[in-house]
Design an enzyme around this catalytic site. Structure first.
Site, short mmCIF file in Angstrom:
data_model
loop_
_atom_site.label_atom_id
_atom_site.label_comp_id
_atom_site.label_asym_id
_atom_site.label_seq_id
_atom_site.Cartn_x
_atom_site.Cartn_y
_atom_site.Cartn_z
N ASP A 1 -8.02 -14.43 7.35
CA ASP A 1 -9.08 -15.17 8.01
C ASP A 1 -8.49 -16.15 9.02
OD1 ASP A 1 -11.69 -16.04 8.50
OD2 ASP A 1 -11.63 -17.53 6.90
N GLU B 1 -11.80 -12.96 17.88
CA GLU B 1 -12.80 -14.02 18.05
C GLU B 1 -12.86 -14.49 19.50
OE1 GLU B 1 -13.43 -18.63 16.65
OE2 GLU B 1 -13.00 -17.16 15.07
N GLY C 1 -17.71 -25.38 7.08
CA GLY C 1 -18.04 -26.53 6.25
C GLY C 1 -19.54 -26.79 6.19
N GLY D 1 -18.86 -19.37 9.00
CA GLY D 1 -19.62 -20.56 8.61
C GLY D 1 -20.94 -20.23 7.95
N ASN E 1 -19.22 -14.78 6.59
CA ASN E 1 -18.17 -15.46 5.84
C ASN E 1 -18.71 -16.62 5.03
OD1 ASN E 1 -16.72 -13.70 7.44
ND2 ASN E 1 -15.28 -15.23 8.19
N THR F 1 -17.07 -22.51 1.86
CA THR F 1 -17.41 -23.86 1.40
C THR F 1 -18.40 -23.84 0.23
OG1 THR F 1 -17.05 -24.75 3.62
CG2 THR F 1 -18.35 -26.10 2.11
#
Length: 287
Positions: free
Chosen positions: A84, A135, A178, A208, A229, A232
């Site tokens: 990742d 990305e 996060g 995220g 993904n 958190t």
């Protein structure tokens, strides 16, 4: 079984669902995700950041653990072991370690350098039967000390990267790593639609995934997102369950201090949130 992520994500695009990437940080995380995938007949991607890889003493250790666990737990659903937000050097380390998939995050480079490095790594990965993610447009928030401003990806740059033959593409659309702040503006679906128009059926990736409302998740999937993904949220569930166990004094009862008992509530909590995400993403019974 350990496989590249290409086939599972192409199937997700065709079936209009998404496969979850759940980041792993230790044995408990890995075991929880694998068992939940098997119990729900769902393909799954195990994400490993460079920080987590270092914490677990190296990518070789991670790959050996995952491969042994797949065998010992008799995991038959498709599993991809994926780097990742990999650096250029980190990608080569994972190639050597035996990962089945890598992500090269060149989003912080000028586009020409991103194209050059991604192109090289596409050939390396494909020659070894590995899948590769790239990305464009940095993801907001912080991951392993790398802070992104949450850029909106340029669709034309996305097409340049897609044309290199990457297997799936992460395009920044206002998503962040996060917790999402109260003043978050939401995902930019116009930008996502423009990217989708230029890259066609290439699977798109939403980083995220923690905290994005369910309706936004479903809209993103309808616009070509096939990999989401989550990290958190698993950390928060693990922390909350462990804190409750200790605050209730269970670690002081009998042999409650045994790590296998101390970490068990967090382990079970991860299984709960992973199943919830698989239900939301639509990947259950798609293995």
């Amino acid at each position: 079984m350990l496989v590249s992520a290409t086939e599972m994500l192409n199937k997700a695009v065709e079936g209009h669902y998404a496969v979850g990437q759940f980041n792993i940080n230790n044995l408990e995380w890995t075991k929880a995700v694998l068992l939940t995938a098997q119990e729900n007949n769902s393909p799954v991607i195990l994400g490993v950041s460079e920080g987590a890889g270092k914490y677990m003493t190296g990518f070789g250790t991670v790959a050996a653990m995952v491969k042994a666990m797949i065998e010992s737990l008799n995991i038959t659903v498709p599993v991809a072991l994926h780097l990742d937000h990999g650096t250029y050097a980190g990608c080569y380390k994972c190639v050597k370690a035996g990962f089945s998939s890598i992500m090269f995050d060149g989003s912080h480079f000028p586009i020409d350098e991103n194209v050059e490095k991604t192109n090289e790594l596409v050939h390396v990965a494909h020659n070894l039967g590995m899948s590769i993610e790239a990305e464009v447009g940095s993801i907001g928030g912080e991951e392993d000390g790398v802070i992104g401003a949450g850029e909106i990806a340029d669709p034309a740059e996305c097409k340049r990267i897609a044309d290199l033959g990457v297997d799936f593409l992460a395009a920044g659309i206002g998503n962040i790593h996060g917790k999402y702040p109260a003043n978050w503006k939401g995902l930019d679906f116009d930008a996502l639609a423009k990217v989708k128009e230029l890259v066609g059926d290439m699977p798109l990736v939403l980083h995220g995934g923690t905290g994005i409302p369910a309706d936004m998740i479903k809209t993103a999937i309808s616009l070509g997102v096939a990999k989401i993904n989550v990290n958190t949220e698993c950390q928060l569930y693990f922390q909350e369950a462990t804190r409750k166990y200790i605050e209730e004094g269970k670690d002081l009862q009998g042999k409650g201090y045994d790590p296998r008992k101390l970490l068990a509530p967090g382990f079970e909590a991860i299984k709960v949130i992973v199943k919830e995400k698989m239900e939301l993403f639509g990947s259950i019974d798609k293995a």
